[in-house]
Design an enzyme around this catalytic site. Structure first.
Site, PDB file in Angstrom:
ATOM      1  N   GLY A  48       0.799  -1.234   0.000  1.00 48.65           N
ATOM      2  CA  GLY A  48       0.000   0.000   0.000  1.00 48.65           C
ATOM      3  C   GLY A  48       0.817   1.263   0.000  1.00 48.65           C
ATOM      4  CG  LEU A  49       3.390   4.384  -2.674  1.00 47.22           C
ATOM      5  CD1 LEU A  49       4.289   4.735  -1.501  1.00 47.22           C
ATOM      6  CD2 LEU A  49       4.256   4.199  -3.943  1.00 47.22           C
ATOM      7  CB  THR A  62      -2.994  -5.340  -6.327  1.00 51.32           C
ATOM      8  OG1 THR A  62      -3.028  -4.368  -7.372  1.00 51.32           O
ATOM      9  CG2 THR A  62      -3.154  -6.736  -6.900  1.00 51.32           C
ATOM     10  NE  ARG A  98     -14.801 -10.862 -41.228  1.00 49.21           N
ATOM     11  CZ  ARG A  98     -16.118 -11.014 -41.205  1.00 49.21           C
ATOM     12  NH1 ARG A  98     -16.648 -12.202 -40.945  1.00 49.21           N
ATOM     13  NH2 ARG A  98     -16.903 -10.001 -41.446  1.00 49.21           N
ATOM     14  CB  ILE A 121      -6.754  -7.117 -36.866  1.00 53.41           C
ATOM     15  CG1 ILE A 121      -5.581  -6.273 -37.383  1.00 53.41           C
ATOM     16  CG2 ILE A 121      -6.802  -8.496 -37.525  1.00 53.41           C
ATOM     17  CD1 ILE A 121      -4.194  -6.830 -37.095  1.00 53.41           C
ATOM     18  CD  GLU A 165       4.531  -2.320  -9.961  1.00 54.65           C
ATOM     19  OE1 GLU A 165       5.750  -2.172 -10.087  1.00 54.65           O
ATOM     20  OE2 GLU A 165       3.995  -3.396  -9.689  1.00 54.65           O
ATOM     21  CD  GLU A 214       1.194  10.676 -18.658  1.00 58.65           C
ATOM     22  OE1 GLU A 214       1.142   9.679 -17.907  1.00 58.65           O
ATOM     23  OE2 GLU A 214       0.390  10.843 -19.602  1.00 58.65           O
TER      24      GLU A 214
HETATM   25  C1  LIG Z   1      -5.826  -1.846 -11.029  1.00 58.78           C
HETATM   26  C2  LIG Z   1      -4.895  -1.039 -10.208  1.00 58.78           C
HETATM   27  C3  LIG Z   1      -4.063  -1.663  -9.288  1.00 58.78           C
HETATM   28  C4  LIG Z   1      -3.218  -0.903  -8.479  1.00 58.78           C
HETATM   29  N1  LIG Z   1      -2.468  -1.535  -7.514  1.00 58.78           N
HETATM   30  C5  LIG Z   1      -1.781  -0.774  -6.615  1.00 58.78           C
HETATM   31  C6  LIG Z   1      -1.153  -1.397  -5.484  1.00 58.78           C
HETATM   32  O1  LIG Z   1      -1.182  -2.621  -5.325  1.00 58.78           O
HETATM   33  N2  LIG Z   1      -0.530  -0.593  -4.583  1.00 58.78           N
HETATM   34  C7  LIG Z   1      -0.470   0.771  -4.715  1.00 58.78           C
HETATM   35  O2  LIG Z   1       0.115   1.419  -3.856  1.00 58.78           O
HETATM   36  N3  LIG Z   1      -1.062   1.378  -5.778  1.00 58.78           N
HETATM   37  C8  LIG Z   1      -1.729   0.641  -6.706  1.00 58.78           C
HETATM   38  N4  LIG Z   1      -2.357   1.253  -7.773  1.00 58.78           N
HETATM   39  C9  LIG Z   1      -2.298   2.715  -7.894  1.00 58.78           C
HETATM   40  C10 LIG Z   1      -1.457   3.207  -9.062  1.00 58.78           C
HETATM   41  O3  LIG Z   1      -0.094   2.972  -8.818  1.00 58.78           O
HETATM   42  C11 LIG Z   1      -1.804   4.684  -9.247  1.00 58.78           C
HETATM   43  O4  LIG Z   1      -3.110   4.725  -9.796  1.00 58.78           O
HETATM   44  C12 LIG Z   1      -0.827   5.386 -10.153  1.00 58.78           C
HETATM   45  O5  LIG Z   1       0.421   5.521  -9.526  1.00 58.78           O
HETATM   46  C13 LIG Z   1      -1.327   6.785 -10.580  1.00 58.78           C
HETATM   47  O6  LIG Z   1      -1.773   7.528  -9.483  1.00 58.78           O
HETATM   48  P1  LIG Z   1      -3.211   8.250  -9.555  1.00 58.78           P
HETATM   49  O7  LIG Z   1      -4.188   7.214  -9.981  1.00 58.78           O
HETATM   50  O8  LIG Z   1      -3.448   8.920  -8.267  1.00 58.78           O
HETATM   51  O9  LIG Z   1      -3.079   9.308 -10.719  1.00 58.78           O
HETATM   52  P2  LIG Z   1      -2.463  10.842 -10.615  1.00 58.78           P
HETATM   53  O10 LIG Z   1      -1.170  10.768  -9.920  1.00 58.78           O
HETATM   54  O11 LIG Z   1      -3.506  11.718 -10.054  1.00 58.78           O
HETATM   55  O12 LIG Z   1      -2.263  11.143 -12.129  1.00 58.78           O
HETATM   56  C14 LIG Z   1      -3.281  11.620 -13.003  1.00 58.78           C
HETATM   57  C15 LIG Z   1      -2.617  12.046 -14.315  1.00 58.78           C
HETATM   58  O13 LIG Z   1      -1.705  13.147 -14.063  1.00 58.78           O
HETATM   59  C16 LIG Z   1      -0.424  12.807 -14.573  1.00 58.78           C
HETATM   60  N5  LIG Z   1       0.622  13.393 -13.742  1.00 58.78           N
HETATM   61  C17 LIG Z   1       0.725  13.385 -12.391  1.00 58.78           C
HETATM   62  N6  LIG Z   1       1.857  13.968 -11.993  1.00 58.78           N
HETATM   63  C18 LIG Z   1       2.514  14.357 -13.120  1.00 58.78           C
HETATM   64  C19 LIG Z   1       3.747  15.016 -13.383  1.00 58.78           C
HETATM   65  N7  LIG Z   1       4.576  15.374 -12.401  1.00 58.78           N
HETATM   66  N8  LIG Z   1       4.077  15.265 -14.672  1.00 58.78           N
HETATM   67  C20 LIG Z   1       3.264  14.877 -15.684  1.00 58.78           C
HETATM   68  N9  LIG Z   1       2.086  14.254 -15.497  1.00 58.78           N
HETATM   69  C21 LIG Z   1       1.711  13.985 -14.243  1.00 58.78           C
HETATM   70  C22 LIG Z   1      -0.368  11.292 -14.519  1.00 58.78           C
HETATM   71  O14 LIG Z   1       0.631  10.778 -15.375  1.00 58.78           O
HETATM   72  C23 LIG Z   1      -1.788  10.932 -14.945  1.00 58.78           C
HETATM   73  O15 LIG Z   1      -1.888  10.975 -16.328  1.00 58.78           O
HETATM   74  C24 LIG Z   1      -3.170   0.506  -8.623  1.00 58.78           C
HETATM   75  C25 LIG Z   1      -3.996   1.142  -9.569  1.00 58.78           C
HETATM   76  C26 LIG Z   1      -4.864   0.394 -10.328  1.00 58.78           C
HETATM   77  C27 LIG Z   1      -5.767   1.116 -11.283  1.00 58.78           C
END
Ligand SMILES: Cc1cc2nc3c(=O)[nH]c(=O)nc-3n(C[C@H](O)[C@H](O)[C@H](O)COP(=O)(O)OP(=O)(O)OC[C@H]3O[C@@H](n4cnc5c(N)ncnc54)[C@H](O)[C@@H]3O)c2cc1C
Length: 380
Positions: free
Chosen positions: A124-125, A158, A268, A337, A363, A367
């Site tokens: 959990g991060l 996850t 196809r 396709i 992960e 970006e």
């Molecule tokens: C199915 C799934 C499983 C996951 N599993 C885990 C897990 O087990 N443990 C865990 O800790 N997390 C988990 N996550 C979380 C995942 O790592 C985060 O969703 C991811 O890091 C993005 O964070 P956010 O969703 O808050 O998006 P945000 O950080 O809010 O980003 C939104 C948009 O802004 C962009 N952005 C943000 N900062 C910048 C910057 N400095 N420059 C340019 N663009 C930027 C991003 O690239 C993105 O396009 C999971 C997510 C999903 C969907």
């Protein structure tokens, strides 16, 4: 430079492929629709060594290399990316963090049951208000006597509702910024820890993704994982390795989509011939195969360097970025396709198309990978 897989690696690929085809393929859509990840599959994968691919034998691990790990994740993702995601999070985040930074006692206690598939690992991060900016987390851990008291919430975790043990990052000294974050091991059932909302997802639906809430959750002081204040730094090292796994997952998904697309293109018929006979289709096939091969090479290079004990921040980010974007392209072309048949659930194309989007997000988004790569390049 030797680009060949060893005989053992070829046998490994064949055995994981056969397992995935026999035990996973028939259930892919059923598990996807029910958002269900069967516990029996975890035991079966553990018997094959897939739940502790890189852990040493003393922890019931398979003691395989990072390249071997890539092969395993690729073969699972080729058939079901959601299963591969769960296996990658279990191996590459939770177990890996405990193995890399745990004490002997922590390793002895948690790694063997994780390896045997007796429980799933969570990590959990991410929090509702801190994703890419992970160091902006709000969850806190405050020392009270012989315990740490954790308060806060983790999101998108996850195995957040199914995990038996979770590595949790929390702020232990806000004034120290990144150096004031520490990691803790929290066992399922610890009072004050509860799973929150289970996400209803676009893709990767068989893999459990849930919120986890901590309200005055007390863990013994010896559940601190790694040094006090080193949790964020350690997290970056865990992610360097974890991203190689997501790159491999991307290569596997892309390979599965490519195979589905070529199979369909040969079957196809339009205008009196297979659509594979049209040059427009052939170019798609050629471009896809080339890009997938390039993604695989970047991924294996990062894994190879990890196996040699090298820090792979740049190589892991490059592999993850390129492989994930290749997979998105492959899944898109796979639907294209298939035409209208790519839009319905009778063919695998639509599921690859839904699953793949996680790969440019989880992960570290694409970006963020570019940011990591640029930082590495410009500081050299
Ligand atoms: C199915 C799934 C499983 C996951 N599993 C885990 C897990 O087990 N443990 C865990 O800790 N997390 C988990 N996550 C979380 C995942 O790592 C985060 O969703 C991811 O890091 C993005 O964070 P956010 O969703 O808050 O998006 P945000 O950080 O809010 O980003 C939104 C948009 O802004 C962009 N952005 C943000 N900062 C910048 C910057 N400095 N420059 C340019 N663009 C930027 C991003 O690239 C993105 O396009 C999971 C997510 C999903 C969907």
């Amino acid at each position: 430079m030797d680009f060949r897989l060893t005989d053992e690696q070829q046998v490994l690929r064949k055995s994981v492929r056969e397992f995935a085809e026999a035990e996973i393929r028939p259930h892919v859509m059923e598990w996807d629709e029910a958002q269900h990840f069967p516990e029996s599959l975890v035991r079966e994968m553990a018997a094959l060594g897939l739940m502790a691919v890189q852990l040493p034998e003393e922890y019931d691990g398979s003691a395989m290399s990072a390249v071997d790990y890539c092969i395993c994740i690729e073969e699972l993702a080729r058939v079901d990316p959601a299963v591969a995601l769960s296996v990658a999070a279990h191996n590459g985040l939770c177990s890996s963090h405990i193995f890399m930074f745990g004490t002997d006692a922590q390793r002895q206690k948690y790694l063997p049951p994780l390896a045997r598939g007796e429980m799933l690992g969570a990590w959990g991060l991410t929090e509702p208000t801190s994703g890419s900016d992970a160091a902006g987390m709000r969850t806190t851990a405050v020392r009270q006597g012989e315990c740490w008291v954790i308060n806060g919430a983790k999101t998108f975790i996850t195995h957040g509702s199914t995990g038996g043990v979770m590595v949790v990052m929390a702020v232990t000294d806000r004034a120290l910024g990144n150096r004031g974050i520490s990691a803790f091991i929290v066992e399922r059932g610890t009072p004050g820890m509860r799973p929150g909302k289970k996400e209803n997802k676009l893709g990767m639906r068989a893999s459990d993704t849930s919120e986890v809430v901590f309200t005055d959750c007390r863990v013994p002081a010896h559940h601190l994982l790694g040094e006090l204040g080193q949790g964020f730094v350690n997290t970056m090292q865990v992610l360097d390795a974890g991203r190689i796994g997501i790159a491999a997952l991307s290569v596997g998904l892309a390979q599965g989509a490519y195979e589905a697309a070529t199979k369909y293109a040969l079957q196809r018929r339009q205008f009196g011939q297979p659509i594979a006979a049209f040059q427009a289709t052939q170019w798609k096939v050629a471009d896809l195969a080339t890009r997938i091969e390039a993604a695989r090479l970047l991924t294996y290079r990062a894994a190879y360097l990890k196996d040699r004990g090298q820090r792979t921040t740049r190589e892991s980010a490059m592999a993850k970025l390129f492989a994930a974007e290749t997979a998105v392209h492959a899944a898109d072309e796979c639907v294209q396709i298939h035409g209208g048949y790519g839009f319905v659930k009778d063919y695998p194309a639509e599921k690859y198309f839904r699953d793949v989007k996680l790969l440019t997000i989880g992960e570290g988004t694409s970006e963020i990978q570019r940011l990591v790569i640029a930082r590495q390049l410009l500081s050299e």
